[in-house]
Scaffold this motif. Structure first.
Motif, PDB file in Angstrom:
ATOM      1  N   THR A 141       0.836  -1.198   0.000  1.00  0.00           N
ATOM      2  CA  THR A 141       0.000   0.000   0.000  1.00  0.00           C
ATOM      3  C   THR A 141       0.874   1.254   0.000  1.00  0.00           C
ATOM      4  O   THR A 141       1.810   1.365   0.792  1.00  0.00           O
ATOM      5  CB  THR A 141      -0.931   0.002   1.231  1.00  0.00           C
ATOM      6  OG1 THR A 141      -1.791  -1.152   1.161  1.00  0.00           O
ATOM      7  CG2 THR A 141      -1.783   1.254   1.269  1.00  0.00           C
ATOM      8  N   GLU A 142       0.574   2.176  -0.864  1.00  0.00           N
ATOM      9  CA  GLU A 142       1.371   3.391  -0.975  1.00  0.00           C
ATOM     10  C   GLU A 142       1.277   4.225   0.304  1.00  0.00           C
ATOM     11  O   GLU A 142       0.219   4.306   0.919  1.00  0.00           O
ATOM     12  CB  GLU A 142       0.905   4.232  -2.161  1.00  0.00           C
ATOM     13  CG  GLU A 142       1.174   3.585  -3.516  1.00  0.00           C
ATOM     14  CD  GLU A 142       2.650   3.461  -3.803  1.00  0.00           C
ATOM     15  OE1 GLU A 142       3.426   4.329  -3.338  1.00  0.00           O
ATOM     16  OE2 GLU A 142       3.043   2.488  -4.478  1.00  0.00           O
ATOM     17  N   GLU A 145      -1.870   6.208   1.871  1.00  0.00           N
ATOM     18  CA  GLU A 145      -3.119   5.536   1.544  1.00  0.00           C
ATOM     19  C   GLU A 145      -3.457   4.515   2.620  1.00  0.00           C
ATOM     20  O   GLU A 145      -2.632   4.208   3.483  1.00  0.00           O
ATOM     21  CB  GLU A 145      -3.011   4.849   0.174  1.00  0.00           C
ATOM     22  CG  GLU A 145      -2.777   5.824  -0.983  1.00  0.00           C
ATOM     23  CD  GLU A 145      -2.741   5.132  -2.327  1.00  0.00           C
ATOM     24  OE1 GLU A 145      -2.926   3.885  -2.353  1.00  0.00           O
ATOM     25  OE2 GLU A 145      -2.525   5.816  -3.340  1.00  0.00           O
ATOM     26  N   LYS A 164       6.415   0.236   7.068  1.00  0.00           N
ATOM     27  CA  LYS A 164       6.846  -0.397   5.835  1.00  0.00           C
ATOM     28  C   LYS A 164       8.200  -1.086   6.044  1.00  0.00           C
ATOM     29  O   LYS A 164       9.074  -0.560   6.738  1.00  0.00           O
ATOM     30  CB  LYS A 164       7.005   0.637   4.714  1.00  0.00           C
ATOM     31  CG  LYS A 164       5.733   1.385   4.379  1.00  0.00           C
ATOM     32  CD  LYS A 164       4.660   0.456   3.848  1.00  0.00           C
ATOM     33  CE  LYS A 164       3.447   1.266   3.373  1.00  0.00           C
ATOM     34  NZ  LYS A 164       2.294   0.376   3.127  1.00  0.00           N
ATOM     35  N   SER A 168      11.304  -3.755  -0.834  1.00  0.00           N
ATOM     36  CA  SER A 168      10.046  -3.675  -1.560  1.00  0.00           C
ATOM     37  C   SER A 168      10.209  -4.352  -2.918  1.00  0.00           C
ATOM     38  O   SER A 168      10.849  -3.783  -3.810  1.00  0.00           O
ATOM     39  CB  SER A 168       9.605  -2.221  -1.729  1.00  0.00           C
ATOM     40  OG  SER A 168       8.364  -2.145  -2.399  1.00  0.00           O
TER      41      SER A 168
END
Length: 308
Positions: A141-142, A145, A164, A168
């Motif tokens: 998920t950005e 957001e 995070k 990635s």
């Protein structure tokens, strides 16, 4: 081939024991230190100090190592809610500077669940599918957001999807010997497909199932690393090998068939055959965590013989 050290601390090990193995893993040039995620000793014997929690252990090792990758083979979906697991793994990845991998599975050892009051539903594959979907989606998920999910077993509403991980995507390992659902889950979510303790001759077919599933989903099958885990027991002489087999309560003849066992030459030959069957990464299950000379033997006498 990559070579990783794989430990079973529930059989009796302290954090300091695991730290010594992890440091030897790093110093001897292995790729990674992995551990199981269990809370109860399997089989007879002294459980020693009792269990250590997998992600607590890996958080400590993240700060006390600098190069090796760290992960679970595998965490059980019964132990943690997926949102909490995503937070734990992301945090340990941050603590390690981006060296963590998550192996996730259905769990199987019902006795440990009874021992520690952990629910153990009879059907867990749907839990695994939803957890893989949630964990990977939270990480993807950005920033800024939110993420929501409504499934049969889990529901998330407007999660900030934080923290995070550094990586990635963070590598996810899916494994097993199932012929249908497991390959599809690997094709959908995994960066690595692992077969634990395969029966002789079965690896090519299991790998092909995953490759076929990838092709069906429009994914390049070569995007996935294909790996296998084996009990390791080897020595410079027959006597040394036999002593190591005895120390872990295994019969030498059985280990020669099912494990990476025997003399250095025998193990090298078997690893060469495994490479021809498509194995790109090997997890060496070291059951005697106090025998650091065993790691040294593999690093100095076995792996260099395989070449590039």
């Amino acid at each position: 081939m990559d070579f990783r050290i794989f430990t079973e601390p529930q059989q009796g090990a302290t954090y300091d024991d695991l730290l010594a193995v992890a440091r030897a893993t790093e110093e001897l040039g292995f790729d990674a230190f992995f551990r199981s995620d269990h809370y109860l000793r399997m089989g007879d014997g002294d459980p020693g100090p009792g269990p250590t929690d997998a992600w607590t252990t890996l958080a400590g090792l993240a700060r006390e190592t600098s190069r090796i990758r760290l992960g679970t083979l595998v965490s059980s979906v019964t132990y943690r809610y997926p949102g909490i697991l995503a937070i734990q793994v992301a945090q340990v990845d941050q603590m390690s500077g981006g060296r963590v991998e998550l192996g996730l599975g259905t769990g199987w050892f019902d006795e440990e669940h009874r021992a520690y009051g952990i629910p153990f539903p009879p059907k867990r594959f749907d839990l695994l599918e939803e957890q893989l979907e949630i964990v990977t989606s939270l990480w993807a998920t950005e920033p800024g957001e939110t993420y929501s999910f409504q499934g049969e077993h889990y529901s998330l509403e407007n999660s900030p999807a934080l923290p995070k991980p550094v990586q990635s995507p963070l590598p996810v390992i899916v494994g097993g010997k199932g012929a249908k659902r497991t390959p599809l889950l690997a094709a959908r979510f995994a960066s690595e497909f692992n077969v634990p303790f395969p029966d002789p001759g079965t690896l090519p077919g299991l790998f092909e199932n995953v490759r076929r599933s990838c092709s069906e989903l429009g994914r390049d099958p070569d995007d996935i690393v294909y790996s296998a885990a084996f009990v390791a027991a080897a020595g410079a002489s027959e006597a040394e090998f036999t002593a190591r087999a005895s120390a872990i309560g295994r019969e030498p003849a059985e280990l020669r068939v099912n494990g990476l066992a025997g003399t250095a030459a025998e193990v090298v030959d078997k690893l060469g055959a495994l490479r021809e069957q498509g194995v790109e990464r090997v997890y060496l299950q070291m059951l005697d965590l106090h025998d650091l000379d065993h790691l040294d033997f593999f690093a100095r006498e076995v792996i260099p013989q395989l070449g590039e």
